[in-house]
Design a protein around this motif. Structure first.
Motif, PDB file in Angstrom:
ATOM      1  N   MET A   1       0.920  -1.119   0.002  1.00  0.00           N
ATOM      2  CA  MET A   1      -0.029  -0.041  -0.140  1.00  0.00           C
ATOM      3  C   MET A   1       0.868   1.202  -0.088  1.00  0.00           C
ATOM      4  O   MET A   1       1.848   1.280   0.609  1.00  0.00           O
ATOM      5  CB  MET A   1      -0.988  -0.036   1.412  1.00  0.00           C
ATOM      6  CG  MET A   1      -1.791  -1.179   1.231  1.00  0.00           C
ATOM      7  SD  MET A   1      -3.387  -1.025   0.131  1.00  0.00           S
ATOM      8  CE  MET A   1      -4.266   0.183   0.992  1.00  0.00           C
ATOM      9  N   LEU A   2       0.442   2.223  -0.889  1.00  0.00           N
ATOM     10  CA  LEU A   2       1.075   3.475  -0.689  1.00  0.00           C
ATOM     11  C   LEU A   2       0.578   4.175   0.698  1.00  0.00           C
ATOM     12  O   LEU A   2      -0.203   4.348   1.271  1.00  0.00           O
ATOM     13  CB  LEU A   2       0.416   4.472  -1.931  1.00  0.00           C
ATOM     14  CG  LEU A   2       1.226   4.093  -3.349  1.00  0.00           C
ATOM     15  CD1 LEU A   2       0.552   4.945  -4.266  1.00  0.00           C
ATOM     16  CD2 LEU A   2       2.518   3.972  -3.403  1.00  0.00           C
ATOM     17  N   GLY A   3       1.977   4.902   1.176  1.00  0.00           N
ATOM     18  CA  GLY A   3       1.846   5.644   2.364  1.00  0.00           C
ATOM     19  C   GLY A   3       1.257   7.010   1.845  1.00  0.00           C
ATOM     20  O   GLY A   3       1.408   7.511   0.801  1.00  0.00           O
ATOM     21  N   ALA A   4       0.110   7.551   2.975  1.00  0.00           N
ATOM     22  CA  ALA A   4      -0.487   8.717   2.385  1.00  0.00           C
ATOM     23  C   ALA A   4       0.364   9.895   2.530  1.00  0.00           C
ATOM     24  O   ALA A   4       1.087   9.730   3.457  1.00  0.00           O
ATOM     25  CB  ALA A   4      -1.691   8.890   3.317  1.00  0.00           C
ATOM     26  N   PRO A   5       0.487  10.950   1.885  1.00  0.00           N
ATOM     27  CA  PRO A   5       1.296  12.122   2.030  1.00  0.00           C
ATOM     28  C   PRO A   5       1.328  12.451   3.329  1.00  0.00           C
ATOM     29  O   PRO A   5       0.173  12.780   4.050  1.00  0.00           O
ATOM     30  CB  PRO A   5       0.963  12.962   1.006  1.00  0.00           C
ATOM     31  CG  PRO A   5      -0.200  12.344   0.146  1.00  0.00           C
ATOM     32  CD  PRO A   5      -0.798  10.989   0.761  1.00  0.00           C
ATOM     33  N   SER A 374     -13.736  11.109  -9.246  1.00  0.00           N
ATOM     34  CA  SER A 374     -14.735   9.923  -8.950  1.00  0.00           C
ATOM     35  C   SER A 374     -13.860   8.754  -8.602  1.00  0.00           C
ATOM     36  O   SER A 374     -12.820   8.399  -9.005  1.00  0.00           O
ATOM     37  CB  SER A 374     -15.625  10.009 -10.329  1.00  0.00           C
ATOM     38  OG  SER A 374     -14.579   9.718 -11.475  1.00  0.00           O
ATOM     39  N   ALA A 375     -14.728   7.778  -8.260  1.00  0.00           N
ATOM     40  CA  ALA A 375     -14.289   6.490  -8.042  1.00  0.00           C
ATOM     41  C   ALA A 375     -13.939   5.612  -9.295  1.00  0.00           C
ATOM     42  O   ALA A 375     -13.019   4.978  -9.397  1.00  0.00           O
ATOM     43  CB  ALA A 375     -15.295   5.697  -7.163  1.00  0.00           C
ATOM     44  N   PHE A 376     -14.637   6.148 -10.436  1.00  0.00           N
ATOM     45  CA  PHE A 376     -14.148   5.651 -11.710  1.00  0.00           C
ATOM     46  C   PHE A 376     -12.820   5.993 -12.112  1.00  0.00           C
ATOM     47  O   PHE A 376     -12.219   5.279 -12.922  1.00  0.00           O
ATOM     48  CB  PHE A 376     -15.358   5.980 -12.770  1.00  0.00           C
ATOM     49  CG  PHE A 376     -15.371   5.719 -14.170  1.00  0.00           C
ATOM     50  CD1 PHE A 376     -15.240   4.121 -14.355  1.00  0.00           C
ATOM     51  CD2 PHE A 376     -14.870   6.447 -15.121  1.00  0.00           C
ATOM     52  CE1 PHE A 376     -15.029   3.732 -15.598  1.00  0.00           C
ATOM     53  CE2 PHE A 376     -14.555   6.189 -16.412  1.00  0.00           C
ATOM     54  CZ  PHE A 376     -14.653   4.683 -16.694  1.00  0.00           C
ATOM     55  N   ALA A 377     -12.442   7.518 -11.866  1.00  0.00           N
ATOM     56  CA  ALA A 377     -11.092   7.628 -12.275  1.00  0.00           C
ATOM     57  C   ALA A 377      -9.964   6.950 -11.748  1.00  0.00           C
ATOM     58  O   ALA A 377      -9.082   6.481 -12.518  1.00  0.00           O
ATOM     59  CB  ALA A 377     -11.088   9.257 -11.969  1.00  0.00           C
ATOM     60  N   VAL A 378     -10.070   6.607 -10.426  1.00  0.00           N
ATOM     61  CA  VAL A 378      -9.353   5.790  -9.620  1.00  0.00           C
ATOM     62  C   VAL A 378      -9.291   4.240 -10.235  1.00  0.00           C
ATOM     63  O   VAL A 378      -8.156   3.758 -10.710  1.00  0.00           O
ATOM     64  CB  VAL A 378      -9.523   5.563  -8.342  1.00  0.00           C
ATOM     65  CG1 VAL A 378      -8.372   4.714  -7.380  1.00  0.00           C
ATOM     66  CG2 VAL A 378      -9.460   6.963  -7.678  1.00  0.00           C
ATOM     67  N   ALA A 396      -1.920   2.145  -7.870  1.00  0.00           N
ATOM     68  CA  ALA A 396      -2.646   3.339  -7.967  1.00  0.00           C
ATOM     69  C   ALA A 396      -3.829   3.515  -6.664  1.00  0.00           C
ATOM     70  O   ALA A 396      -4.471   2.376  -6.600  1.00  0.00           O
ATOM     71  CB  ALA A 396      -3.426   3.519  -9.293  1.00  0.00           C
ATOM     72  N   GLU A 397      -3.732   4.529  -5.997  1.00  0.00           N
ATOM     73  CA  GLU A 397      -4.670   4.581  -4.875  1.00  0.00           C
ATOM     74  C   GLU A 397      -5.053   5.996  -4.877  1.00  0.00           C
ATOM     75  O   GLU A 397      -4.496   7.011  -5.182  1.00  0.00           O
ATOM     76  CB  GLU A 397      -3.783   4.095  -3.601  1.00  0.00           C
ATOM     77  CG  GLU A 397      -3.465   2.613  -3.452  1.00  0.00           C
ATOM     78  CD  GLU A 397      -3.110   2.525  -2.006  1.00  0.00           C
ATOM     79  OE1 GLU A 397      -2.970   3.176  -1.176  1.00  0.00           O
ATOM     80  OE2 GLU A 397      -2.747   1.106  -1.820  1.00  0.00           O
ATOM     81  N   GLU A 398      -6.284   6.275  -4.100  1.00  0.00           N
ATOM     82  CA  GLU A 398      -6.911   7.407  -3.681  1.00  0.00           C
ATOM     83  C   GLU A 398      -6.588   7.643  -2.295  1.00  0.00           C
ATOM     84  O   GLU A 398      -6.571   6.829  -1.650  1.00  0.00           O
ATOM     85  CB  GLU A 398      -8.771   7.466  -3.998  1.00  0.00           C
ATOM     86  CG  GLU A 398      -9.105   8.509  -3.761  1.00  0.00           C
ATOM     87  CD  GLU A 398      -9.458   9.168  -2.190  1.00  0.00           C
ATOM     88  OE1 GLU A 398      -9.490  10.273  -1.946  1.00  0.00           O
ATOM     89  OE2 GLU A 398      -9.466   8.243  -1.534  1.00  0.00           O
ATOM     90  N   ALA A 399      -6.197   9.036  -2.076  1.00  0.00           N
ATOM     91  CA  ALA A 399      -5.734   9.501  -0.645  1.00  0.00           C
ATOM     92  C   ALA A 399      -6.267  11.076  -0.892  1.00  0.00           C
ATOM     93  O   ALA A 399      -5.571  11.744  -1.613  1.00  0.00           O
ATOM     94  CB  ALA A 399      -4.488   9.080  -0.353  1.00  0.00           C
ATOM     95  N   ARG A 400      -6.858  11.647   0.405  1.00  0.00           N
ATOM     96  CA  ARG A 400      -7.120  13.129   0.417  1.00  0.00           C
ATOM     97  C   ARG A 400      -7.605  13.763  -1.030  1.00  0.00           C
ATOM     98  O   ARG A 400      -7.274  14.782  -1.239  1.00  0.00           O
ATOM     99  CB  ARG A 400      -5.707  13.601   0.689  1.00  0.00           C
ATOM    100  CG  ARG A 400      -5.129  12.974   2.177  1.00  0.00           C
ATOM    101  CD  ARG A 400      -3.882  13.892   2.661  1.00  0.00           C
ATOM    102  NE  ARG A 400      -3.392  13.066   3.912  1.00  0.00           N
ATOM    103  CZ  ARG A 400      -2.621  13.797   4.724  1.00  0.00           C
ATOM    104  NH1 ARG A 400      -2.166  15.106   4.295  1.00  0.00           N
ATOM    105  NH2 ARG A 400      -2.474  13.105   5.920  1.00  0.00           N
ATOM    106  N   GLY A 401      -8.296  12.985  -1.620  1.00  0.00           N
ATOM    107  CA  GLY A 401      -9.250  13.678  -2.814  1.00  0.00           C
ATOM    108  C   GLY A 401      -8.362  13.372  -4.033  1.00  0.00           C
ATOM    109  O   GLY A 401      -8.680  13.873  -5.020  1.00  0.00           O
ATOM    110  N   ALA A 402      -6.992  12.932  -4.022  1.00  0.00           N
ATOM    111  CA  ALA A 402      -6.211  13.033  -5.150  1.00  0.00           C
ATOM    112  C   ALA A 402      -6.040  11.423  -5.604  1.00  0.00           C
ATOM    113  O   ALA A 402      -6.189  10.575  -4.518  1.00  0.00           O
ATOM    114  CB  ALA A 402      -4.743  13.508  -4.959  1.00  0.00           C
TER     115      ALA A 402
END
Length: 419
Positions: A1-5, A374-378, A396-402
């Motif tokens: 898992m990627l670490g969140a910024p 959007s969830a589709f973008a991720v 590829a992961e979503e975190a903090r809206g990015a």
């Protein structure tokens, strides 16, 4: 898992710098860091000797660690030569390359179209940024249309380059067009420093849109200086009130000349009242923020080596051994980026100074609000990695809206959307 910024990124960065500090002085990586330290202290001859030792021992066609060290040593040698030439001193001849010969150094200037397209094929960074930003633009256009807004879409692309971002978006717009009303009109204002490149890009995009029966216009915006755009609104794009405006900043903001110019530029963007602003930048800062001063060369080199170590490892895992395309990309694209990272003047932003948190803070300070992807973008970004870059290392992961693209646990790029 990627670490969140944030904290985790800072901890990883501190570990990376500590590892660099403890690197064996005789190893290629240790010699690169020693060269940076000598140059920082003003010992240009010692810095050049350390860089030359790497150039003569690290195989530029070898494994990822050797190729990484060779590129950094070459960039440091170039910086020494530039500093000496500026001071009127003698430039030292380049060290002999190891057996097998080194690829010729990349000429200065923009990468060739061949190198740029090869980069797009063997590494996911550009496709990831383009695909995710395009989905944010599609979502904003659909939202505007659904609420009774304009059906015309105007995209201001601050770095149009060869225009490779836009054919997939044009195709998606044509595919989504309803049979009763037809596709919306799309207008792209493509900015860049070379008018001929912009004109060729416009011709290609017009031809592609024509093949889709999509109403399309392209306007070149000659942009030799980013500061000029924000300082003189007359140099900016032509805006129409009946258009949904999207401002595309993919790998652009780091070119600005400092925090003040970033703030001025983003305030200018906000003044145009865009429906969506897309920002894509590398996660190369040492702690996801602007905490790597340009005048601290050793820390900047250590930070950049940590970032590019992951990039070179990723290319090693995804391109076949001895890949000519990989060598071309490392020489013309990544080599130029490393040159730029090591030549960065004090006060400039640079790709290796800021991360997502700093860009997000600057966007909010300019009056922009987050527009969550959007969830589709991720999910689309994850599908891209599975289909075209089938290595288990990319994430590829979503975190903090990015949306973040990473190699194993190291974030390498972020894409965010604003309004």
């Amino acid at each position: 898992m990627l670490g969140a910024p944030g904290h985790d990124a800072a901890a990883r960065a501190q570990e990376q710098v500590a590892a660099d500090d403890d690197a064996q002085p005789s190893s290629p990586r240790g010699l690169v860091l020693a060269s940076a330290g000598l140059l920082h202290r003003g010992d240009v001859d010692g810095a050049r000797r350390a860089a030359d030792e790497v150039l003569s021992t690290a195989d530029p066609r070898g494994d990822a660690a050797d190729r990484l060290a060779h590129n950094f040593a070459r960039a440091l040698a170039r910086r020494v030569d530039d500093d000496k030439a500026a001071a009127g001193g003698d430039v030292v001849a380049a060290a002999p390359a190891p057996a097998g010969g080194a690829p010729p150094p990349a000429p200065r200037g923009a990468p060739t179209a061949t190198a740029y397209l090869a980069y797009n094929q063997i590494a996911p960074f550009l496709r990831f940024a383009h695909l995710t930003a395009n989905q944010a633009i599609l979502d904003a256009a659909a939202s505007a249309s659904a609420s009774g807004g304009a059906r015309r879409l105007h995209i201001v692309d601050l770095d149009a380059a060869h225009g490779v971002q836009w054919p997939p978006l044009l195709q998606a717009i044509a595919d989504l067009a309803g049979p009763a009303v037809g596709p919306p009109e799309v207008r792209i204002t493509g900015a860049g420093p070379d008018r001929d490149v912009l004109l060729r890009t416009g011709d290609r995009l017009r031809a592609f849109a024509g093949s889709l029966n999509l109403p399309f216009r392209f306007h070149p915006l000659l942009l030799p200086c980013t500061a000029q755009l924000a300082a003189d609104p007359a140099t900016g794009p032509e805006l129409h009130p009946d258009e949904t405006l999207a401002v595309n900043c993919v790998l652009f903001l780091h070119r600005l000349g400092g925090e003040g110019e970033v703030a001025t530029f983003l305030k200018w963007v906000k003044s145009m009242n865009p429906a969506v602003v897309t920002i894509a930048e590398k996660e190369a800062g040492s702690a996801g923020s602007n905490d790597c001063p340009a005048d601290d060369l050793p820390r900047r080199v250590a930070t950049a080596m940590g970032y590019y170590s992951a990039v070179f490892d990723a290319l090693e895992a995804t391109a076949p051994p001895g890949s000519a395309d990989r060598l071309l990309v490392e020489r013309e694209v990544l080599g130029r980026e490393i040159d730029a990272a090591l030549a960065l003047a004090p006060g400039r932003v640079g790709e290796h100074s800021w991360g997502f948190e700093a860009w997000a803070s600057a966007a909010r300070a300019a009056g922009l609000s987050p527009r969550p992807l959007s969830a589709f973008a991720v999910s689309q970004a994850r599908l891209l990695l599975r289909l075209h870059y089938p290595s288990e290392g990319y994430v590829a992961e979503e975190a903090r809206g990015a949306c973040f693209l990473g190699w194993q646990t190291r974030p390498l790029m972020s894409v965010s959307s604003w309004q």
